[in-house]
Design an enzyme around this catalytic site. Structure first.
Site, PDB file in Angstrom:
ATOM      1  N   SER A 146      39.590  34.145  46.073  1.00  0.00           N
ATOM      2  CA  SER A 146      40.164  34.968  45.521  1.00  0.00           C
ATOM      3  C   SER A 146      39.052  36.032  45.378  1.00  0.00           C
ATOM      4  CB  SER A 146      39.681  34.679  43.779  1.00  0.00           C
ATOM      5  OG  SER A 146      39.834  35.185  42.682  1.00  0.00           O
TER       6      SER A 146
ATOM      7  N   TYR B 191      44.732  41.133  45.063  1.00  0.00           N
ATOM      8  CA  TYR B 191      45.872  41.799  44.045  1.00  0.00           C
ATOM      9  C   TYR B 191      46.769  43.679  44.579  1.00  0.00           C
ATOM     10  CZ  TYR B 191      44.665  38.439  40.893  1.00  0.00           C
ATOM     11  OH  TYR B 191      43.862  37.455  39.863  1.00  0.00           O
TER      12      TYR B 191
ATOM     13  N   THR C 263      48.855  38.250  45.873  1.00  0.00           N
ATOM     14  CA  THR C 263      49.608  37.742  44.015  1.00  0.00           C
ATOM     15  C   THR C 263      51.037  38.815  43.710  1.00  0.00           C
ATOM     16  OG1 THR C 263      46.904  36.629  43.475  1.00  0.00           O
ATOM     17  CG2 THR C 263      48.879  36.983  42.228  1.00  0.00           C
TER      18      THR C 263
ATOM     19  N   LYS D 160      51.942  35.356  47.207  1.00  0.00           N
ATOM     20  CA  LYS D 160      51.931  34.071  46.091  1.00  0.00           C
ATOM     21  C   LYS D 160      52.020  34.646  44.642  1.00  0.00           C
ATOM     22  CE  LYS D 160      47.624  31.319  44.590  1.00  0.00           C
ATOM     23  NZ  LYS D 160      48.128  31.372  43.193  1.00  0.00           N
TER      24      LYS D 160
ATOM     25  N   HIS E 124      51.527  31.383  38.403  1.00  0.00           N
ATOM     26  CA  HIS E 124      49.719  31.547  38.457  1.00  0.00           C
ATOM     27  C   HIS E 124      48.778  30.052  36.983  1.00  0.00           C
ATOM     28  CE1 HIS E 124      47.097  35.311  38.965  1.00  0.00           C
ATOM     29  NE2 HIS E 124      46.655  34.353  38.092  1.00  0.00           N
TER      30      HIS E 124
END
Length: 381
Positions: A120, A147, A173, A245, A269
């Site tokens: 992450s 992100y 994401t 994702k 999510h």
């Protein structure tokens, strides 16, 4: 003469871990309320976070009998590498709240079980440290989650660092132009505990604690994102695979194909973004149909057993990812806990394959499933 004896009832032990549910309970006993709520809760009314797991129950297994499953193989080729079984650990942030070694422990456990791990952007250790933690054990594939960021230069630094240490893919994401409303974070005034940094986001503990989690996200995340803006740019700066994702519709799978993405992860999510979206297992079939074999399809959300993995594969997923089970396992017993979780899922999945008459991943198909109906017999898929 029959000897009389008394059966002694053995009290249940908190250390007997047989299922993912056991790990969740063990973690709940160790984690402070605010941290437990942060990990476990979804957005607003918690509908989607609960549906993710419950939706698997309506799909029923159709076992075949008298099949030779003595040489069953669970191995699968995922992200260009052969792994022990089609299950990987999702990118999940702030793992050091669950255990001091956080992502380092997860990385080592994944290497020992020979499965991939997602990292992450909110990790408490750097991508270099996380990859190094597993390197001496096994050459697993790490995935870097990113992100769309306002600071493009910083986003590029994250990606370049991931590529330099051998990450095989970027998971963009795409379902978070803004953060979902999580009531527990507001009620608890959740803030990352002191002493934990976000090295990939280049944030110290002091910088993080100056804002709420929501305000911090708004500060760096860009809602000015689009297929045309993100994908060509990612392709221009990295040779890693580019995956999207957070896909839940056939329309977005078709766009991922149009823009030349390598794969999609069917994900909501973990129910933490828009409440009321479909469970990922229910969105999976239309996404697989839209992929038409031209793009790879993975899934996360609600997977809690080997049977769940089997059902997702039967509906067309190439691989499954789990997030919360890894967090619970870390809280329970660090690296050993994550290894326990992976072993439970591996053994459960292997047994499910044998009991349904499948000797390899290729044997798993829609014919292995039915769907429960209230008004009659089991429906074939």
């Amino acid at each position: 003469m029959v000897e009389k004896f008394e059966s002694k009832r053995v009290p249940p032990s908190e250390h007997i871990i047989l299922s993912i549910s056991d790990l969740q309970s063990a973690a709940a006993a160790k984690l402070p309320t605010g941290i437990r709520d942060f990990y476990n809760s979804g957005s607003t009314d918690q509908i989607t976070v609960l549906d993710n797991s419950n939706a698997y129950k309506k799909y029923k297994l159709r076992p075949r009998v008298l099949r030779d499953v003595s040489n069953v193989s669970t191995s699968a080729s995922v992200l260009g590498k052969t792994i022990d079984f089609p299950l990987c650990v999702s990118p999940a942030g702030i793992q050091a709240m669950a255990h001091p070694l956080g992502e380092l422990a997860t990385s080592r456990a994944c290497a020992k079980r020979n499965v991939h791990m997602g990292i992450s952007s909110f990790s408490n250790y750097s991508v270099e440290e996380i990859c190094e933690a597993s390197r001496a054990i096994a050459p697993i594939g790490h995935v870097m989650q990113v992100y769309s960021m306002k600071d493009r230069a910083k986003q590029e630094r994250i990606i370049k660092r991931a590529e330099q240490v051998g990450c095989v893919a970027i998971f963009l994401t795409a379902d978070s132009p803004v953060l979902g409303v999580r009531y527990n974070e507001h009620r608890n005034d959740f803030r990352t505990p002191a002493g934990l940094a976000f090295p990939m986001l280049e944030k110290t503990s002091e910088m993080i604690r100056a804002d709420t989690h929501d305000a911090s996200f708004v500060g760096f995340n860009s809602d000015y994102h689009s297929w045309a803006r993100e994908i060509p740019w990612l392709r221009s700066i990295t040779k890693m695979q580019v995956w999207i994702k957070g896909v839940l519709t056939a329309e977005d799978v078709l766009l991922a194909r149009e823009y030349g993405c390598d794969g999609v992860v069917v994900s909501n999510h973990g129910g933490r973004q828009l409440d009321g979206t479909p469970a990922t297992i229910d969105a999976l079939p239309e996404c697989v149909e839209a992929a038409a074999g031209q793009i790879r399809v993975h899934i996360d959300g609600g997977i809690r057993s080997g049977q769940d993995i089997f059902k997702a594969l039967a509906l067309g997923a190439e691989c499954c990812w789990v997030g919360r089970p890894a967090i619970w396992s870390l809280a329970y017993d660090g690296e050993a806990g994550v290894r326990t979780m992976l072993d439970i899922l591996y053994t459960d999945f292997r047994r499910c394959m044998q009991l349904t008459g499948c000797s390899s991943i290729a044997d798993i198909s829609k014919s292995s499933l039915g769907i429960a109906r209230k008004d009659g017999p089991l429906a074939r898929l």
